[in-house]
Design a protein around this motif. Structure first.
Motif, PDB file in Angstrom:
ATOM      1  N   VAL A 214       0.861  -1.177   0.000  1.00 20.06           N
ATOM      2  CA  VAL A 214       0.000   0.000   0.000  1.00 20.06           C
ATOM      3  C   VAL A 214       0.900   1.231   0.000  1.00 20.06           C
ATOM      4  N   ASP A 215       1.071   1.820  -1.166  1.00 23.05           N
ATOM      5  CA  ASP A 215       1.935   2.981  -1.300  1.00 23.05           C
ATOM      6  C   ASP A 215       1.193   4.183  -1.884  1.00 23.05           C
ATOM      7  N   SER A 216      -0.027   3.923  -2.354  1.00 22.90           N
ATOM      8  CA  SER A 216      -0.812   4.966  -2.988  1.00 22.90           C
ATOM      9  C   SER A 216      -2.274   4.815  -2.556  1.00 22.90           C
ATOM     10  N   LEU A 217      -3.009   5.900  -2.625  1.00 25.62           N
ATOM     11  CA  LEU A 217      -4.441   5.826  -2.352  1.00 25.62           C
ATOM     12  C   LEU A 217      -5.132   4.881  -3.333  1.00 25.62           C
ATOM     13  N   GLU A 218      -4.527   4.697  -4.484  1.00 27.99           N
ATOM     14  CA  GLU A 218      -5.084   3.770  -5.478  1.00 27.99           C
ATOM     15  C   GLU A 218      -5.016   2.322  -5.009  1.00 27.99           C
ATOM     16  N   ASP A 219      -4.146   2.033  -4.024  1.00 31.02           N
ATOM     17  CA  ASP A 219      -3.994   0.651  -3.538  1.00 31.02           C
ATOM     18  C   ASP A 219      -5.011   0.285  -2.471  1.00 31.02           C
ATOM     19  N   LEU A 220      -5.694   1.272  -1.899  1.00 29.47           N
ATOM     20  CA  LEU A 220      -6.555   1.006  -0.749  1.00 29.47           C
ATOM     21  C   LEU A 220      -7.759   0.119  -1.053  1.00 29.47           C
ATOM     22  N   ALA A 221      -8.375   0.318  -2.190  1.00 24.07           N
ATOM     23  CA  ALA A 221      -9.591  -0.447  -2.503  1.00 24.07           C
ATOM     24  C   ALA A 221      -9.344  -1.952  -2.451  1.00 24.07           C
ATOM     25  N   ALA A 222      -8.241  -2.387  -3.014  1.00 22.86           N
ATOM     26  CA  ALA A 222      -7.922  -3.816  -3.045  1.00 22.86           C
ATOM     27  C   ALA A 222      -7.468  -4.343  -1.687  1.00 22.86           C
ATOM     28  N   LYS A 223      -7.023  -3.456  -0.822  1.00 32.19           N
ATOM     29  CA  LYS A 223      -6.489  -3.845   0.486  1.00 32.19           C
ATOM     30  C   LYS A 223      -7.404  -3.431   1.631  1.00 32.19           C
ATOM     31  N   ALA A 224      -8.623  -3.049   1.320  1.00 30.17           N
ATOM     32  CA  ALA A 224      -9.535  -2.529   2.350  1.00 30.17           C
ATOM     33  C   ALA A 224      -9.690  -3.481   3.524  1.00 30.17           C
ATOM     34  N   GLY A 225      -9.746  -4.790   3.242  1.00 24.73           N
ATOM     35  CA  GLY A 225      -9.916  -5.785   4.301  1.00 24.73           C
ATOM     36  C   GLY A 225      -8.776  -5.786   5.302  1.00 24.73           C
ATOM     37  N   ASP A 226      -7.574  -5.441   4.854  1.00 26.93           N
ATOM     38  CA  ASP A 226      -6.414  -5.418   5.758  1.00 26.93           C
ATOM     39  C   ASP A 226      -6.598  -4.381   6.866  1.00 26.93           C
ATOM     40  N   PHE A 227      -7.375  -3.359   6.570  1.00 30.34           N
ATOM     41  CA  PHE A 227      -7.582  -2.270   7.532  1.00 30.34           C
ATOM     42  C   PHE A 227      -8.976  -2.319   8.174  1.00 30.34           C
ATOM     43  N   GLY A 228      -9.644  -3.458   8.007  1.00 32.07           N
ATOM     44  CA  GLY A 228     -10.984  -3.581   8.566  1.00 32.07           C
ATOM     45  C   GLY A 228     -11.976  -2.652   7.900  1.00 32.07           C
ATOM     46  N   GLY A 229     -11.685  -2.261   6.652  1.00 33.53           N
ATOM     47  CA  GLY A 229     -12.577  -1.371   5.919  1.00 33.53           C
ATOM     48  C   GLY A 229     -12.698   0.006   6.547  1.00 33.53           C
ATOM     49  N   GLN A 230     -11.639   0.440   7.222  1.00 31.79           N
ATOM     50  CA  GLN A 230     -11.737   1.694   7.973  1.00 31.79           C
ATOM     51  C   GLN A 230     -10.504   2.583   7.817  1.00 31.79           C
ATOM     52  N   ILE A 231     -10.759   3.867   7.635  1.00 29.47           N
ATOM     53  CA  ILE A 231      -9.726   4.895   7.728  1.00 29.47           C
ATOM     54  C   ILE A 231      -9.970   5.611   9.056  1.00 29.47           C
ATOM     55  N   THR A 232      -8.964   5.688   9.879  1.00 29.83           N
ATOM     56  CA  THR A 232      -9.112   6.328  11.190  1.00 29.83           C
ATOM     57  C   THR A 232      -8.884   7.830  11.040  1.00 29.83           C
TER      58      THR A 232
END
Length: 294
Positions: free
Chosen positions: A131-149
């Protein structure tokens, strides 16, 4: 008898005049006291806290009575506009606080820019891989519990994340922005790093967290968070006329990244919870700083 009566009346009149003079004197002292009272509004962004406590110290040393009020950004701008607040030291332009300026700008006085390399960011710990770009978040959402703090609901950073970042990078329905407060976000970040768990947070420069933790800002190729911004000092209408000495000092107010980082480190790490001591130690370590404000 008549002479005695005249003396009594004369004494009574003298006493009345004396009381009147004393009352006028008391009123004059109160007015003088009022003219030395300044209320500074600030939101719970660390540079806002640091700058506000710095100026509380500076002004109190000059005999002013300073009150600090911690409010969300929208309430700060509203307070300036209606005259309930005198000063605000953390106005981000041209993007983050643009909506507040559109609403209240004609009722404010802009006193100057004191920091000119501020920026909004969304960051993860450096140990988070893939995860190095905001473009990577959608595919990795599960890694973060679907949450941005996130931080406070009324913050400009929150608005930009909700209205631009989430839809801009296809995150609607995949990730939610959890708003709370800046201290809560930092506590969550600290806990996740201690456990080496993935976390993604809304953050900004300047901030001491970048010195304390190994973080990486996610690239924002679509520019949803905007470019570098300036941090401004704003005052209520009429402040410059009411406080010419303070206005002149604030117009000279500048801080670079090193100065601000060192003040924040003292305030939020070394002397956490004792802002007064942090400011005093910082000013002692920077004896020439006040000369530039004269």
């Amino acid at each position: 008898m008549f002479t005695t009566m005249k003396r009594v009346l004369a004494l009574a009149m003298t006493a009345t005049l004396a009381l009147g003079a004393a009352a006028c004197g008391a009123k004059s002292d109160d007015a003088s006291g009022d003219s030395k009272k300044i209320t500074i509004g600030y939101m719970a962004w660390d540079e806002a806290i640091a700058a506000s406590y710095l100026w509380k110290n500076i002004l109190e040393e000059k005999g002013y009575q300073v009150q600090l009020k911690n409010l969300e950004a929208g309430l700060v701008y509203g307070g300036l506009a209606n005259g309930d607040l005198d000063l605000f030291l953390d106005g981000w332009l041209p993007q983050t606080h643009a909506s507040y300026l559109e609403k209240h700008g004609d009722k404010l006085e802009k006193l100057g820019v004191w920091y000119d390399d501020a920026s909004l960011s969304i960051a993860v710990p450096k140990y988070v891989e893939g995860v190095d770009s905001l473009e990577d978040l959608a595919a990795k959402a599960g890694d973060f519990g679907g949450q941005i703090t996130g931080i406070e609901p009324g913050a400009g950073l929150t608005k930009a994340t909700q209205e631009k970042v989430l839809p801009g990078y296809g995150l609607d329905g995949k990730m939610k922005l959890k708003t709370s407060s800046t201290p809560a976000m930092l506590a969550a970040l600290d806990g996740a790093i201690a456990d080496k768990k993935p976390i993604v947070v809304t953050l900004w420069h300047p901030h001491w967290a970048y010195a304390k933790y190994e973080l990486k800002d996610l690239a924002d190729p679509k520019g949803t968070l905007g470019a570098a911004e300036q941090i401004n000092t704003f005052a209520r209408k009429g402040f410059g006329k009411d406080f010419p000495e303070v206005t002149k000092m604030l117009q000279q107010f500048k801080m670079d990244s090193e100065q601000l980082a060192s003040l924040e480190d003292l305030m939020f790490n070394t002397h956490k919870g004792d802002e007064k001591k942090a400011v005093e130690e910082w000013l002692k370590a920077n004896p020439d700083y006040l000369k530039a404000l004269a």
